[in-house]
Design a protein around this motif. Structure first.
Motif, short mmCIF file in Angstrom:
data_model
loop_
_atom_site.label_atom_id
_atom_site.label_comp_id
_atom_site.label_asym_id
_atom_site.label_seq_id
_atom_site.Cartn_x
_atom_site.Cartn_y
_atom_site.Cartn_z
N ALA A 1 0.94 -1.24 0.07
CA ALA A 1 0.19 -0.06 0.07
C ALA A 1 0.93 1.25 -0.02
O ALA A 1 0.54 2.11 -0.57
N VAL A 2 1.91 1.50 0.72
CA VAL A 2 3.03 2.44 0.70
C VAL A 2 3.47 2.48 -0.38
O VAL A 2 3.61 3.66 -0.98
N PHE B 1 3.63 14.92 -0.77
CA PHE B 1 3.92 14.34 0.38
C PHE B 1 2.68 14.26 0.98
O PHE B 1 2.09 13.38 1.96
N PHE B 2 1.64 15.36 0.58
CA PHE B 2 0.31 15.52 1.67
C PHE B 2 -0.53 14.68 1.25
O PHE B 2 -1.81 14.70 1.79
N THR B 3 -0.24 14.13 0.22
CA THR B 3 -1.39 12.99 -0.23
C THR B 3 -1.01 11.35 0.16
O THR B 3 -1.82 10.53 -0.14
N MET B 4 0.19 11.42 0.97
CA MET B 4 0.65 10.21 1.41
C MET B 4 0.25 9.91 2.78
O MET B 4 1.29 9.84 3.66
N HIS B 5 -0.74 9.86 3.16
CA HIS B 5 -1.10 9.54 4.61
C HIS B 5 -0.58 8.30 5.25
O HIS B 5 -0.20 8.19 6.31
N THR C 1 2.13 6.75 4.20
CA THR C 1 3.67 6.98 4.56
C THR C 1 4.06 7.73 5.71
O THR C 1 4.85 7.38 6.34
N THR C 2 3.15 8.76 5.97
CA THR C 2 3.14 9.63 7.15
C THR C 2 2.96 8.91 8.54
O THR C 2 3.78 9.14 9.48
N LEU C 3 2.23 7.90 8.50
CA LEU C 3 1.55 7.36 9.57
C LEU C 3 2.71 6.23 10.03
O LEU C 3 3.09 6.28 11.19
#
Length: 286
Positions: A86-87, A100-104, A106-108
């Protein structure tokens, strides 16, 4: 269900416009925002291919021949192969610019790996439990009659489900102080949250923060509610006011889609972090 959740992940992160009930959580929300952990907003794409491989501690993401790393420089390693896929899909979906703000997801994962605020499992549990005292669906209005009826019809079934599911008493109130949640209820939810691992708890806290509701988050994770249902229930007052007074052209749909994207990402994250299943690598080539 996981496939349908992931289709919502292309939207950008949400900036909530909170009403009175959500406003009661504003200080807590500001506190949570300080805990957010993300790379810069955008960057020019520097890779051509994305793949996953199994490392010593789990599954890693490869950008061309380079291993993806966290903001603190750790090898980006996740506990399950489905989560790694998924990542990797988030990274593979980027075009000329990495947004990056679309990559929730990855951030989590970065938050779980780097743990910038050094929180343990108990800290994560308590962060979600705090919302039970100000849970969105526990706060009711006395007027107008239309909104009163809407809250009763839409929120009561969810409360009833939660009380039956966990054998607890939650209740609702029209007082600005909200209902008094019994200590026994909090203990039950504490034990239930403790059954999740730390990665899943990060995802649960993320969902609770988006919906301003532990009850809705549990209904979503337990598959009693869909993402769309949970989001609309969390925005019931806003939706009522919009239907009555109208909305700013694009703004309503923008906020709604972004909230759905974040909520879907958090839910997907929880399920994938709770899964020990693996997927054969040949599926990546299909």
């Amino acid at each position: 269900m996981l496939a349908s959740l992931y289709r919502l992940l292309c939207a950008r992160p949400v900036v909530l416009n909170s009403g009175l009930r959500r406003g009661m959580c504003s200080l807590h929300s500001m506190y949570m925002q300080k805990r957010s952990y993300a790379p810069p907003t955008e960057r020019k794409k520097f890779y051509e291919s994305v793949s996953i491989s199994q490392g010593e501690g789990g599954y890693e993401i490869n950008l061309d021949r380079r291993k993806l790393k966290t903001p603190q420089g750790k090898i980006f390693t996740v506990p399950s192969e489905p989560l790694a896929i998924a990542v990797a899909t988030e990274w593979d979906s980027q075009r000329d610019i990495i947004r990056f703000f679309t990559m929730h997801l990855t951030t989590l994962c970065n938050t779980a790996l780097d743990n910038p605020t050094q929180r343990n499992k108990e800290n994560l549990i308590r962060a979600s439990l705090k919302f039970l005292d100000t849970d969105t669906i526990c706060y009711r209005v006395e007027e107008p009659p239309g909104l009163v009826e809407l809250q009763t019809n839409e929120w009561d079934p969810v409360l009833k489900w939660a009380e039956n599911r966990y054998d607890v008493t939650i209740g609702s109130s029209t007082s600005i102080m909200g209902p008094v949640i019994p200590d026994q209820t909090k203990e039950v939810f504490h034990r239930h949250l403790a059954s999740y691992n730390s990665w899943s708890l990060i995802g649960i806290e993320f969902i609770v923060t988006q919906l301003k509701s532990l009850v809705l988050a549990m209904g979503l994770i337990d598959r009693f509610l869909t993402v769309q249902e949970a989001v609309l229930l969390s925005r019931l007052e806003e939706e009522y006011q919009i239907q009555r007074w109208g909305n700013v052209e694009w703004a309503h749909d923008y906020d709604l889609q972004e909230l759905q994207a974040r909520t879907a990402a958090g839910t997907l994250f929880v399920h994938l972090c709770s899964s020990s299943s693996t997927i054969k690598h040949k599926l990546l080539q299909d």
